[in-house]
Design an enzyme around this catalytic site. Structure first.
Site, short mmCIF file in Angstrom:
data_model
loop_
_atom_site.label_atom_id
_atom_site.label_comp_id
_atom_site.label_asym_id
_atom_site.label_seq_id
_atom_site.Cartn_x
_atom_site.Cartn_y
_atom_site.Cartn_z
N GLU A 146 -13.34 34.69 -20.39
CA GLU A 146 -13.84 33.78 -19.36
C GLU A 146 -14.77 34.49 -18.39
O GLU A 146 -15.80 33.94 -17.99
CB GLU A 146 -12.71 33.09 -18.60
CG GLU A 146 -13.27 32.09 -17.61
CD GLU A 146 -12.28 31.06 -17.11
OE1 GLU A 146 -12.67 30.31 -16.20
OE2 GLU A 146 -11.15 30.99 -17.62
N GLY A 186 -6.92 38.62 -22.92
CA GLY A 186 -8.21 38.37 -23.56
C GLY A 186 -8.84 37.06 -23.13
O GLY A 186 -10.07 36.95 -23.05
N ASP A 187 -8.01 36.06 -22.80
CA ASP A 187 -8.51 34.79 -22.28
C ASP A 187 -9.29 35.04 -20.99
O ASP A 187 -10.39 34.50 -20.80
CB ASP A 187 -7.34 33.85 -22.05
CG ASP A 187 -7.75 32.53 -21.43
OD1 ASP A 187 -8.63 31.85 -21.99
OD2 ASP A 187 -7.22 32.19 -20.35
N ALA A 188 -8.75 35.85 -20.12
CA ALA A 188 -9.42 36.16 -18.85
C ALA A 188 -10.68 36.99 -19.06
O ALA A 188 -11.71 36.75 -18.44
CB ALA A 188 -8.45 36.89 -17.92
N ALA A 218 -3.50 38.04 -25.94
CA ALA A 218 -4.30 36.82 -25.83
C ALA A 218 -4.39 36.36 -24.37
O ALA A 218 -5.44 35.88 -23.93
CB ALA A 218 -3.71 35.71 -26.70
#
Length: 133
Positions: free
Chosen positions: A30, A25-27, A22
């Site tokens: 974004e 995956g957040d990066a 996660a």
């Protein structure tokens, strides 16, 4: 190692921490949002930043994730659920627990796909999320 085109074995990735997936995956998500915003409007940097914050916020991610769930393969759904069910250390003030957990599941899925080099699948899912946005 080419960090822009990473490919790891699916089995190795299944053993990886859901919160680690996660985090990555957040990066990935974004960067995709920022690219989408730049391609879909001539905004000033300040407006781009505010628009990006709206799309990467947990409530918006959770809302947009609902479009994806029926399209996920069994393996993708398993990764999403593992991410969603992971125990975060904190919760943001602007999201409910359910929204935050759904967003974490989405981010884990995006991190998992990225580490496999599944950019085509990432693009398909992202396009579905952004339809009508």
């Amino acid at each position: 190692m080419d960090y822009f085109h990473i490919t790891q074995d699916k089995q190795d990735l299944l053993a990886m921490s859901s919160l680690g997936l996660a985090y990555l995956g957040d990066a990935v998500y974004e960067v995709m949002v920022r690219g989408w915003l730049c391609l879909h409007g001539k905004l000033t940097p300040g407006k781009l930043h505010r628009a990006a914050l709206d799309y990467v916020a947990a409530p918006r991610q959770a809302e947009m994730t609902e479009k994806l769930l029926p399209l996920l393969s069994q393996a993708e759904l398993q990764v999403f659920k593992r991410g969603r069910n992971a125990s975060p250390h904190s919760l943001p003030k602007a999201a409910t627990r359910q929204e935050y957990q759904t967003a974490t599941g989405l981010e884990a899925l995006f991190g998992w796909l990225y580490l496999q080099g599944e950019t085509e699948r990432l693009n398909q899912l992202f396009e579905t999320m952004m339809e009508g946005a």
